[in-house]
Design an enzyme around this catalytic site. Structure first.
Site, PDB file in Angstrom:
ATOM      1  N   GLU A  66       0.794  -1.323  -0.064  1.00  9.85           N
ATOM      2  CA  GLU A  66      -0.005   0.031  -0.135  1.00  9.85           C
ATOM      3  C   GLU A  66       0.671   1.262  -0.025  1.00  9.85           C
ATOM      4  O   GLU A  66       2.059   1.301   0.620  1.00  9.85           O
ATOM      5  CB  GLU A  66      -0.826  -0.045   1.050  1.00  9.85           C
ATOM      6  N   ASP A 237      -7.442  -5.024   8.731  1.00 18.95           N
ATOM      7  CA  ASP A 237      -6.878  -3.766   8.137  1.00 18.95           C
ATOM      8  C   ASP A 237      -7.008  -3.929   6.803  1.00 18.95           C
ATOM      9  O   ASP A 237      -6.259  -3.248   6.040  1.00 18.95           O
ATOM     10  CB  ASP A 237      -5.695  -2.996   8.659  1.00 18.95           C
TER      11      ASP A 237
END
Ligand code: NAD
Length: 350
Positions: A66, A237
């Protein structure tokens, strides 16, 4: 003109893992956690100023990579971070990260830093900052479910910022619990290793879940959770990776960092897309209530947001001004004549 050495303005401070560890020991872990929480709080209080976007994720069967960018208009920052739950079996970290700050006016980077350790610190500081707003009054015990890389940081932040005196540990891998208990020895917490999650949550006002498993897990089931606790849910998450039974969420008041990202990645991906949530910055600025009753169940559906990394990098930048724990990196081409990039290359020919 020759251009053998880069000018100072083209050198970028780089905080290596070694420097980060020395910085943390120089400041003290608990003082650094408190300092980071102050910087995160200050940035959450000026929430409206920031560019905000859900992080840019590249998913694979094994995990996720990410990029997490943000800017306050003067400084730009981003973090590169991965999440690979199976990595530990190969002797690798589940989460590794590095990050950068840049000057918006010139676009020049002003800091490059390791962020694997810094992420553990900033995640723990954020958890404790939020728990200070939401945990039941006089909570002195925390259950720590998932005793991996983040767990000691989470425990110490809750001690330093919320006054927790006892942590009750549980992990499906007893070696992880032993490691966590050993690391916390002598750091001022009563540490109890527990044989089950049910045992770990006994008497705990704060329950932290911090496991890594890419599935809709049920680390806490509905029947385990009674009135009045605060749940600090860290491990869920990413899409398809959660820790709490939806029934708990239905009975709780849910607090998030940035709803647009949390609805994709957090526990609330299991709920309707319009399920009400409160943003932490609203509580911090008095625009929304935090805990309103002793019987309320509060959930911090933590996924980690770019502004927390920005705050952490800002903190490190300010600290290394006082303690020069960095290398100066020659990472920006710096020709004497800015338009003569090719000439600089030619002159460097061996
Ligand atoms: P880690 O792999 O070091 O530790 C995870 C631990 O969970 C392991 O010890 C494992 O045995 C344990 N575990 C797995 N399933 C379990 C279960 N059912 N019950 C109890 N324990 C179980 O990972 P880490 O670096 O500590 O990170 C933990 C999680 O937190 C990861 O999913 C990571 O993505 C997430 N994380 C979130 C944030 C955030 O800001 N919210 C920040 C960092 C990490």
């Amino acid at each position: 003109m020759t251009n053998s050495a880069p000018s100072d303005k083209a050198l970028v401070p780089f905080v290596s893992v070694d420097h980060m560890m020395r910085l943390i020991h120089h400041i003290g872990v608990e003082d650094m956690l408190r300092g980071l929480a102050d910087y995160i709080e200050a940035d959450f209080r000026r929430w409206q100023l920031f560019d905000k976007t859900p992080r840019v994720a590249s998913h694979s069967a094994e995990g996720v990579i990410e990029l997490m960018p943000t800017s306050d208009g003067e400084v730009y920052g981003f973090k590169y971070v991965n999440g690979h739950p199976k990595n530990t079996a190969d002797g690798l970290q589940t989460v590794t990260a590095f990050g950068l700050l840049a000057d918006v006016a010139s676009g020049y980077p002003v800091l490059l830093s390791e962020m694997t350790i810094l992420t553990a610190l900033r995640t723990a500081a954020t958890s404790a900052l939020v728990a200070r707003l939401l945990a039941p009054e006089n909570a002195t015990t925390m259950a720590m479910i998932g005793n991996g890389a983040q767990s000691e940081f989470q425990s110490l932040a809750m001690k330093a910022i919320c006054g927790i005196t006892e942590v009750r540990l549980f992990d499906t891998d007893p070696a992880a619990t032993q490691k966590c208990a050993r690391n916390l020895e002598g750091l001022g917490l009563k540490v109890v290793a527990c044989p089950s999650p049910e045992d770990a949550i006994l008497g705990a006002g704060i329950i932290t879940t911090c496991t890594a498993d890419k599935q809709y897990a049920r680390i806490l089931t509905d029947n385990m959770i009674g009135a009045g606790v605060h749940i600090n849910a860290i491990g869920g998450d990413c899409p398809g990776k959660t820790e709490l039974a939806p029934g708990i969420l239905e009975r709780s008041d849910i607090f998030v960092e940035y709803p647009e990202q949390t609805r994709i990645e957090g526990e609330i991906q299991q709920l309707a897309p319009d399920h009400p949530v409160t943003e932490i910055w609203q509580v911090l600025t008095g625009q929304a209530p935090g805990r309103t009753s002793q019987r309320q169940i509060t959930v911090f559906d933590s996924v980690g947001f770019a502004i927390e990394d920005f705050s952490a990098l800002r903190y490190v930048r300010d600290q290394i001004r006082k303690t020069p724990l960095c290398h100066m990196l020659d990472m920006l081409a710096d020709p004497d004549d800015p338009r003569d990039l090719f000439g600089m290359l030619q002159r460097a020919r061996p």
